[in-house]
Write a protein that holds these residues in place. Sequence first.
Motif, PDB file in Angstrom:
ATOM      1  N   PRO A 160      -1.320  -0.938  -1.435  1.00  0.00           N
ATOM      2  CA  PRO A 160      -1.810  -0.446  -0.139  1.00  0.00           C
ATOM      3  C   PRO A 160      -3.086  -1.183   0.275  1.00  0.00           C
ATOM      4  O   PRO A 160      -4.000  -1.384  -0.522  1.00  0.00           O
ATOM      5  CB  PRO A 160      -2.086   1.034  -0.419  1.00  0.00           C
ATOM      6  N   MET A 161      -3.127  -1.605   1.538  1.00  0.00           N
ATOM      7  CA  MET A 161      -4.268  -2.332   2.076  1.00  0.00           C
ATOM      8  C   MET A 161      -4.639  -1.751   3.436  1.00  0.00           C
ATOM      9  O   MET A 161      -3.863  -1.028   4.057  1.00  0.00           O
ATOM     10  CB  MET A 161      -3.935  -3.818   2.234  1.00  0.00           C
ATOM     11  N   TYR A 162      -5.826  -2.105   3.891  1.00  0.00           N
ATOM     12  CA  TYR A 162      -6.251  -1.706   5.230  1.00  0.00           C
ATOM     13  C   TYR A 162      -7.085  -2.819   5.841  1.00  0.00           C
ATOM     14  O   TYR A 162      -7.578  -3.725   5.154  1.00  0.00           O
ATOM     15  CB  TYR A 162      -7.025  -0.389   5.204  1.00  0.00           C
ATOM     16  N   GLY A 163      -7.250  -2.772   7.146  1.00  0.00           N
ATOM     17  CA  GLY A 163      -8.038  -3.762   7.867  1.00  0.00           C
ATOM     18  C   GLY A 163      -7.809  -3.589   9.354  1.00  0.00           C
ATOM     19  O   GLY A 163      -7.149  -2.643   9.796  1.00  0.00           O
ATOM     20  N   PHE A 164      -8.339  -4.508  10.143  1.00  0.00           N
ATOM     21  CA  PHE A 164      -8.151  -4.448  11.588  1.00  0.00           C
ATOM     22  C   PHE A 164      -6.751  -4.926  11.964  1.00  0.00           C
ATOM     23  O   PHE A 164      -6.195  -5.820  11.313  1.00  0.00           O
ATOM     24  CB  PHE A 164      -9.177  -5.322  12.305  1.00  0.00           C
ATOM     25  N   HIS A 165      -6.219  -4.344  13.064  1.00  0.00           N
ATOM     26  CA  HIS A 165      -4.943  -4.836  13.587  1.00  0.00           C
ATOM     27  C   HIS A 165      -5.007  -6.339  13.835  1.00  0.00           C
ATOM     28  O   HIS A 165      -4.089  -7.086  13.496  1.00  0.00           O
ATOM     29  CB  HIS A 165      -4.609  -4.119  14.904  1.00  0.00           C
ATOM     30  N   SER A 166      -6.099  -6.778  14.451  1.00  0.00           N
ATOM     31  CA  SER A 166      -6.270  -8.193  14.770  1.00  0.00           C
ATOM     32  C   SER A 166      -7.732  -8.436  15.098  1.00  0.00           C
ATOM     33  O   SER A 166      -8.545  -7.495  15.152  1.00  0.00           O
ATOM     34  CB  SER A 166      -5.389  -8.594  15.968  1.00  0.00           C
ATOM     35  N   ASP A 167      -8.068  -9.689  15.355  1.00  0.00           N
ATOM     36  CA  ASP A 167      -9.429 -10.023  15.762  1.00  0.00           C
ATOM     37  C   ASP A 167      -9.758  -9.355  17.088  1.00  0.00           C
ATOM     38  O   ASP A 167     -10.904  -8.927  17.333  1.00  0.00           O
ATOM     39  CB  ASP A 167      -9.555 -11.549  15.884  1.00  0.00           C
ATOM     40  N   GLN A 168      -8.763  -9.214  17.951  1.00  0.00           N
ATOM     41  CA  GLN A 168      -8.990  -8.601  19.265  1.00  0.00           C
ATOM     42  C   GLN A 168      -8.915  -7.073  19.218  1.00  0.00           C
ATOM     43  O   GLN A 168      -9.612  -6.389  19.969  1.00  0.00           O
ATOM     44  CB  GLN A 168      -7.965  -9.129  20.278  1.00  0.00           C
ATOM     45  N   ASP A 169      -8.104  -6.520  18.332  1.00  0.00           N
ATOM     46  CA  ASP A 169      -7.929  -5.068  18.222  1.00  0.00           C
ATOM     47  C   ASP A 169      -8.582  -4.601  16.932  1.00  0.00           C
ATOM     48  O   ASP A 169      -8.009  -4.711  15.847  1.00  0.00           O
ATOM     49  CB  ASP A 169      -6.439  -4.717  18.229  1.00  0.00           C
ATOM     50  N   ARG A 170      -9.802  -4.058  17.033  1.00  0.00           N
ATOM     51  CA  ARG A 170     -10.570  -3.665  15.858  1.00  0.00           C
ATOM     52  C   ARG A 170     -10.298  -2.206  15.451  1.00  0.00           C
ATOM     53  O   ARG A 170     -11.190  -1.508  14.983  1.00  0.00           O
ATOM     54  CB  ARG A 170     -12.055  -3.893  16.107  1.00  0.00           C
ATOM     55  N   THR A 171      -9.070  -1.762  15.624  1.00  0.00           N
ATOM     56  CA  THR A 171      -8.651  -0.468  15.108  1.00  0.00           C
ATOM     57  C   THR A 171      -8.173  -0.652  13.664  1.00  0.00           C
ATOM     58  O   THR A 171      -7.388  -1.558  13.375  1.00  0.00           O
ATOM     59  CB  THR A 171      -7.505   0.128  15.938  1.00  0.00           C
ATOM     60  N   TYR A 172      -8.644   0.228  12.769  1.00  0.00           N
ATOM     61  CA  TYR A 172      -8.244   0.116  11.367  1.00  0.00           C
ATOM     62  C   TYR A 172      -6.812   0.609  11.172  1.00  0.00           C
ATOM     63  O   TYR A 172      -6.439   1.684  11.655  1.00  0.00           O
ATOM     64  CB  TYR A 172      -9.172   0.918  10.479  1.00  0.00           C
ATOM     65  N   ALA A 173      -6.031  -0.176  10.447  1.00  0.00           N
ATOM     66  CA  ALA A 173      -4.629   0.143  10.195  1.00  0.00           C
ATOM     67  C   ALA A 173      -4.305  -0.103   8.725  1.00  0.00           C
ATOM     68  O   ALA A 173      -5.063  -0.747   7.999  1.00  0.00           O
ATOM     69  CB  ALA A 173      -3.732  -0.721  11.077  1.00  0.00           C
ATOM     70  N   VAL A 174      -3.160   0.416   8.287  1.00  0.00           N
ATOM     71  CA  VAL A 174      -2.718   0.285   6.893  1.00  0.00           C
ATOM     72  C   VAL A 174      -1.446  -0.549   6.828  1.00  0.00           C
ATOM     73  O   VAL A 174      -0.525  -0.375   7.625  1.00  0.00           O
ATOM     74  CB  VAL A 174      -2.486   1.677   6.269  1.00  0.00           C
ATOM     75  N   ARG A 175      -1.425  -1.455   5.873  1.00  0.00           N
ATOM     76  CA  ARG A 175      -0.239  -2.236   5.541  1.00  0.00           C
ATOM     77  C   ARG A 175       0.011  -2.114   4.041  1.00  0.00           C
ATOM     78  O   ARG A 175      -0.900  -1.835   3.260  1.00  0.00           O
ATOM     79  CB  ARG A 175      -0.427  -3.708   5.890  1.00  0.00           C
ATOM     80  N   ILE A 176       1.242  -2.389   3.628  1.00  0.00           N
ATOM     81  CA  ILE A 176       1.600  -2.393   2.213  1.00  0.00           C
ATOM     82  C   ILE A 176       2.127  -3.767   1.850  1.00  0.00           C
ATOM     83  O   ILE A 176       3.138  -4.227   2.401  1.00  0.00           O
ATOM     84  CB  ILE A 176       2.650  -1.312   1.904  1.00  0.00           C
ATOM     85  N   ALA A 177       1.408  -4.432   0.940  1.00  0.00           N
ATOM     86  CA  ALA A 177       1.862  -5.724   0.447  1.00  0.00           C
ATOM     87  C   ALA A 177       2.930  -5.507  -0.625  1.00  0.00           C
ATOM     88  O   ALA A 177       2.879  -4.540  -1.388  1.00  0.00           O
ATOM     89  CB  ALA A 177       0.690  -6.513  -0.129  1.00  0.00           C
ATOM     90  N   VAL A 178       3.893  -6.426  -0.688  1.00  0.00           N
ATOM     91  CA  VAL A 178       5.028  -6.304  -1.601  1.00  0.00           C
ATOM     92  C   VAL A 178       5.098  -7.549  -2.482  1.00  0.00           C
ATOM     93  O   VAL A 178       5.082  -8.681  -1.994  1.00  0.00           O
ATOM     94  CB  VAL A 178       6.347  -6.138  -0.830  1.00  0.00           C
ATOM     95  N   SER A 179       5.157  -7.321  -3.799  1.00  0.00           N
ATOM     96  CA  SER A 179       5.391  -8.408  -4.745  1.00  0.00           C
ATOM     97  C   SER A 179       6.758  -8.213  -5.380  1.00  0.00           C
ATOM     98  O   SER A 179       7.013  -7.169  -5.997  1.00  0.00           O
ATOM     99  CB  SER A 179       4.312  -8.432  -5.828  1.00  0.00           C
ATOM    100  N   PRO A 180       7.659  -9.210  -5.277  1.00  0.00           N
ATOM    101  CA  PRO A 180       8.981  -9.071  -5.894  1.00  0.00           C
ATOM    102  C   PRO A 180       9.001  -9.425  -7.368  1.00  0.00           C
ATOM    103  O   PRO A 180      10.009  -9.215  -8.032  1.00  0.00           O
ATOM    104  CB  PRO A 180       9.825 -10.067  -5.090  1.00  0.00           C
ATOM    105  N   ASP A 181       7.877  -9.973  -7.882  1.00  0.00           N
ATOM    106  CA  ASP A 181       7.872 -10.516  -9.247  1.00  0.00           C
ATOM    107  C   ASP A 181       6.661 -10.016 -10.041  1.00  0.00           C
ATOM    108  O   ASP A 181       6.019 -10.767 -10.754  1.00  0.00           O
ATOM    109  CB  ASP A 181       7.897 -12.041  -9.208  1.00  0.00           C
ATOM    110  N   ARG A 182       6.367  -8.733  -9.886  1.00  0.00           N
ATOM    111  CA  ARG A 182       5.315  -8.065 -10.656  1.00  0.00           C
ATOM    112  C   ARG A 182       3.946  -8.745 -10.523  1.00  0.00           C
ATOM    113  O   ARG A 182       3.195  -8.862 -11.466  1.00  0.00           O
ATOM    114  CB  ARG A 182       5.722  -7.940 -12.128  1.00  0.00           C
ATOM    115  N   GLY A 183       3.660  -9.182  -9.301  1.00  0.00           N
ATOM    116  CA  GLY A 183       2.324  -9.675  -9.005  1.00  0.00           C
ATOM    117  C   GLY A 183       2.133 -11.168  -9.110  1.00  0.00           C
ATOM    118  O   GLY A 183       1.039 -11.663  -8.818  1.00  0.00           O
ATOM    119  N   ALA A 184       3.160 -11.922  -9.503  1.00  0.00           N
ATOM    120  CA  ALA A 184       3.029 -13.381  -9.556  1.00  0.00           C
ATOM    121  C   ALA A 184       2.896 -13.966  -8.164  1.00  0.00           C
ATOM    122  O   ALA A 184       2.248 -15.007  -7.962  1.00  0.00           O
ATOM    123  CB  ALA A 184       4.224 -14.002 -10.286  1.00  0.00           C
TER     124      ALA A 184
END
Length: 362
Positions: A160-184
């Motif tokens: 789980p990660m968070y940050g701004f939507h974009s440089d222009q849209d400074r609303t904080y949002a959540v994204r989920i990064a996915v690793s298919p190979d246990r973090g490699a």
Amino acid sequence: MYSPEVRRRVHNTTEPDVIIARGEGDRNTYFPDLVRLRGGDLLAVHYGSTQHMHTPDSTIRLVHGTADGRLWDDPRTVVDTPGMDDRDPSVCQLDAGRIMITWFRRDPLDLESPVGGVLTIHSDDDGRTWSEPIGVGTSLYRGATTAPPIELADGRLLLPMYGFHSDQDRTYAVRIAVSPDRGASWDVAAEVSVPMPAEPGVGLVEPELADLGDGKLLMVIRSRNHPENLAYATRSDDAGTTWQVPRPLDFPGHAPNLLPLPGPEDTLRLLLTWGEYRADDTSTRPVLGRLVDGHDPDLAGETFEIYAHPGTFDMSYPSAALVDPTTALVIHYDADRRQIAGTFVAVDQPQGRPTTSSAPRS
């Protein structure tokens, strides 16, 4: 103010049970995370820095503890990037034994710099040596993380990660990064977006994930710009592919933490801890907790105090691990006392008190 459960679950809420790390020289201790290793011992990580954030001399420190949480080695540095702010570390152990640390990096002299982002390192020898950092790509602008990934039954990691939507849209949002190979590696194309809350203008930061089994996931999130600073929760029923619209909970939560607990097969008990971040009182930020049923949409339960230092706001960020089937160690930081410390919490089900579970564990 809080439930009388505190008298049974916590021995002392104003003095910790154990000290894990102390500030050294002009460096203080912040933002800890804790994991119980498969062999039983504990590992804690924290941010070592001269101030709360934006320092070019920060480090990420690792501390090894005994299985009962009573004895801790001296901290050692595992990440130290000259001139950069390496901060907010988390730690976990994967099923195959690999230990992983995640954190995010900033250029303290140029906060708009694209340099930095979310990174990971891993160890395959119980923390004696560590890999080179691996970057975690994201569509977020100035992505960050404050929680470790979870490992699904198919071997994928969800971070789980968070940050701004974009440089222009400074609303904080959540994204989920996915690793298919246990973090490699981390597949940016597979990144999952969590919907924004229904309440206009409310942002999301500091998400925490828990695997409830059978493809069901729970996320508890700190809010930004909510008038009462209420925490939010969202769920996925398809192993993180899609998520419900986050809905507010009944407490003002800062940096939530979720610890699955042993219990009857028809329940899914969790220890939910957080720093109380009240909009009407910024003089202190005590560590609070409650035992909840993971299937309960409201995550209701009796709230009890775990650690308090009245008059100190720069504190909390709890993280918990079991030290035996009925006891959790909850660690937290206190910048005024210059320490990472721990409080033991009884997490057994009170005799004669039924669980609040409304659905069987699948």
